[in-house]
Design a protein around this motif. Structure first.
Motif, PDB file in Angstrom:
ATOM      1  N   PRO A 144      31.637  28.633 -23.513  1.00 34.38           N
ATOM      2  CA  PRO A 144      31.773  29.546 -24.648  1.00 34.38           C
ATOM      3  C   PRO A 144      32.985  30.465 -24.447  1.00 34.38           C
ATOM      4  O   PRO A 144      33.313  30.848 -23.331  1.00 34.38           O
ATOM      5  CB  PRO A 144      30.463  30.334 -24.653  1.00 34.38           C
ATOM      6  CG  PRO A 144      29.881  30.147 -23.295  1.00 34.38           C
ATOM      7  CD  PRO A 144      30.437  28.872 -22.752  1.00 34.38           C
ATOM      8  N   ASN A 145      33.646  30.773 -25.527  1.00 38.11           N
ATOM      9  CA  ASN A 145      34.828  31.634 -25.494  1.00 38.11           C
ATOM     10  C   ASN A 145      34.372  33.079 -25.412  1.00 38.11           C
ATOM     11  O   ASN A 145      34.206  33.754 -26.414  1.00 38.11           O
ATOM     12  CB  ASN A 145      35.682  31.380 -26.739  1.00 38.11           C
ATOM     13  CG  ASN A 145      37.000  32.111 -26.665  1.00 38.11           C
ATOM     14  OD1 ASN A 145      37.379  32.630 -25.611  1.00 38.11           O
ATOM     15  ND2 ASN A 145      37.701  32.144 -27.783  1.00 38.11           N
ATOM     16  N   THR A 149      33.607  41.668 -18.173  1.00 35.90           N
ATOM     17  CA  THR A 149      34.131  42.871 -17.542  1.00 35.90           C
ATOM     18  C   THR A 149      33.973  42.721 -16.054  1.00 35.90           C
ATOM     19  O   THR A 149      33.000  42.154 -15.558  1.00 35.90           O
ATOM     20  CB  THR A 149      33.340  44.090 -18.039  1.00 35.90           C
ATOM     21  OG1 THR A 149      33.314  44.057 -19.456  1.00 35.90           O
ATOM     22  CG2 THR A 149      33.954  45.385 -17.551  1.00 35.90           C
ATOM     23  N   TYR A 150      34.966  43.272 -15.341  1.00 33.07           N
ATOM     24  CA  TYR A 150      34.939  43.190 -13.890  1.00 33.07           C
ATOM     25  C   TYR A 150      33.617  43.719 -13.371  1.00 33.07           C
ATOM     26  O   TYR A 150      33.202  44.809 -13.727  1.00 33.07           O
ATOM     27  CB  TYR A 150      36.116  43.973 -13.292  1.00 33.07           C
ATOM     28  CG  TYR A 150      36.110  43.970 -11.789  1.00 33.07           C
ATOM     29  CD1 TYR A 150      36.501  42.825 -11.090  1.00 33.07           C
ATOM     30  CD2 TYR A 150      35.701  45.101 -11.064  1.00 33.07           C
ATOM     31  CE1 TYR A 150      36.473  42.819  -9.706  1.00 33.07           C
ATOM     32  CE2 TYR A 150      35.698  45.091  -9.684  1.00 33.07           C
ATOM     33  CZ  TYR A 150      36.078  43.948  -9.015  1.00 33.07           C
ATOM     34  OH  TYR A 150      36.039  43.945  -7.640  1.00 33.07           O
ATOM     35  N   GLY A 151      32.952  42.939 -12.524  1.00 37.88           N
ATOM     36  CA  GLY A 151      31.684  43.346 -11.962  1.00 37.88           C
ATOM     37  C   GLY A 151      30.489  43.008 -12.849  1.00 37.88           C
ATOM     38  O   GLY A 151      29.347  43.253 -12.484  1.00 37.88           O
ATOM     39  N   PHE A 152      30.745  42.473 -14.007  1.00 37.70           N
ATOM     40  CA  PHE A 152      29.664  42.098 -14.915  1.00 37.70           C
ATOM     41  C   PHE A 152      29.742  40.601 -15.197  1.00 37.70           C
ATOM     42  O   PHE A 152      30.820  40.080 -15.475  1.00 37.70           O
ATOM     43  CB  PHE A 152      29.772  42.895 -16.228  1.00 37.70           C
ATOM     44  CG  PHE A 152      28.736  42.514 -17.244  1.00 37.70           C
ATOM     45  CD1 PHE A 152      27.439  42.981 -17.120  1.00 37.70           C
ATOM     46  CD2 PHE A 152      29.035  41.682 -18.307  1.00 37.70           C
ATOM     47  CE1 PHE A 152      26.469  42.632 -18.050  1.00 37.70           C
ATOM     48  CE2 PHE A 152      28.078  41.331 -19.229  1.00 37.70           C
ATOM     49  CZ  PHE A 152      26.782  41.819 -19.109  1.00 37.70           C
ATOM     50  N   CYS A 153      28.645  39.949 -15.091  1.00 33.27           N
ATOM     51  CA  CYS A 153      28.613  38.499 -15.323  1.00 33.27           C
ATOM     52  C   CYS A 153      27.963  38.237 -16.681  1.00 33.27           C
ATOM     53  O   CYS A 153      26.876  38.684 -16.957  1.00 33.27           O
ATOM     54  CB  CYS A 153      27.824  37.814 -14.213  1.00 33.27           C
ATOM     55  SG  CYS A 153      27.829  36.027 -14.366  1.00 33.27           S
ATOM     56  N   TYR A 154      28.671  37.548 -17.531  1.00 33.24           N
ATOM     57  CA  TYR A 154      28.135  37.188 -18.844  1.00 33.24           C
ATOM     58  C   TYR A 154      27.104  36.081 -18.694  1.00 33.24           C
ATOM     59  O   TYR A 154      27.331  35.104 -18.025  1.00 33.24           O
ATOM     60  CB  TYR A 154      29.279  36.747 -19.764  1.00 33.24           C
ATOM     61  CG  TYR A 154      28.802  36.302 -21.120  1.00 33.24           C
ATOM     62  CD1 TYR A 154      28.425  37.246 -22.053  1.00 33.24           C
ATOM     63  CD2 TYR A 154      28.685  34.962 -21.418  1.00 33.24           C
ATOM     64  CE1 TYR A 154      27.963  36.835 -23.295  1.00 33.24           C
ATOM     65  CE2 TYR A 154      28.221  34.545 -22.642  1.00 33.24           C
ATOM     66  CZ  TYR A 154      27.854  35.502 -23.569  1.00 33.24           C
ATOM     67  OH  TYR A 154      27.395  35.106 -24.801  1.00 33.24           O
ATOM     68  N   ARG A 155      25.966  36.272 -19.355  1.00 31.73           N
ATOM     69  CA  ARG A 155      24.927  35.255 -19.315  1.00 31.73           C
ATOM     70  C   ARG A 155      24.546  34.837 -20.682  1.00 31.73           C
ATOM     71  O   ARG A 155      24.389  35.471 -21.596  1.00 31.73           O
ATOM     72  CB  ARG A 155      23.695  35.763 -18.577  1.00 31.73           C
ATOM     73  CG  ARG A 155      24.015  35.966 -17.157  1.00 31.73           C
ATOM     74  CD  ARG A 155      22.799  36.467 -16.467  1.00 31.73           C
ATOM     75  NE  ARG A 155      23.232  36.946 -15.169  1.00 31.73           N
ATOM     76  CZ  ARG A 155      22.479  37.020 -14.128  1.00 31.73           C
ATOM     77  NH1 ARG A 155      21.242  36.649 -14.208  1.00 31.73           N
ATOM     78  NH2 ARG A 155      22.925  37.465 -13.003  1.00 31.73           N
TER      79      ARG A 155
END
Length: 155
Positions: A144-145, A149-155
């Motif tokens: 997915p496009n 953010t640094y330190g945050f993982c998109y789920r």
């Protein structure tokens, strides 16, 4: 005493009719022996006039991995070898319809056919095999496009 036996027999392949007459005059045992001999000759004539079943089944085109076997691949046609007329009966395919094959070339498909009775063909199993190629499926993956953010993982 003289007895006439008349056997009417229709030849299914050539549409010829044959009549056999038996005129025994040798008593009961002779009559029985002649009758049995006549029946045996009729049975031989009938067996000789029973055609084989012909199976027409061209090799199916390639399929892609993940495609189930179906009517496009399992489509043999069964005919009387002498007349070309379609014959009805029971066809058993191996592997069966709905099967998913592994990828690979030259995989064997087979059919066993048993004709229904009274069609002028041998009522015995008739077999045929063909080969099919199963091509590899293309792997498709998409991400997915999204941005993270640094330190945050998109789920």
């Amino acid at each position: 005493m003289q007895i006439d036996f008349q056997f009417y027999w229709e030849n299914a392949r050539t549409n010829m009719n044959r009549v056999m007459k038996l005129k025994p005059s040798v008593g009961c045992r002779g009559l029985l022996a002649a009758f049995i001999a006549t029946l045996a000759s009729v049975a031989q004539l009938y067996a000789a006039d029973t055609a084989a079943v012909s199976i027409t089944w061209p090799a199916p085109g390639d399929i892609q991995y993940g495609t189930a076997l179906g009517a496009d691949q399992l489509n043999a046609v069964f005919t009387n070898a002498d007349t070309g007329e379609v014959v009805t009966g029971t066809a058993t395919y191996t592997p069966a319809s709905g099967t998913f094959l592994n990828a690979g070339e030259g995989q064997v498909l087979s059919v066993t056919f048993t004709a229904d009775v009274d069609q002028g063909v041998l009522v015995a199993d008739t077999d045929k095999t063909v080969s099919i190629n199963v091509t590899k499926a293309t792997l498709e993956a998409s991400i997915p496009n999204q941005t993270s953010t640094y330190g945050f993982c998109y789920r």
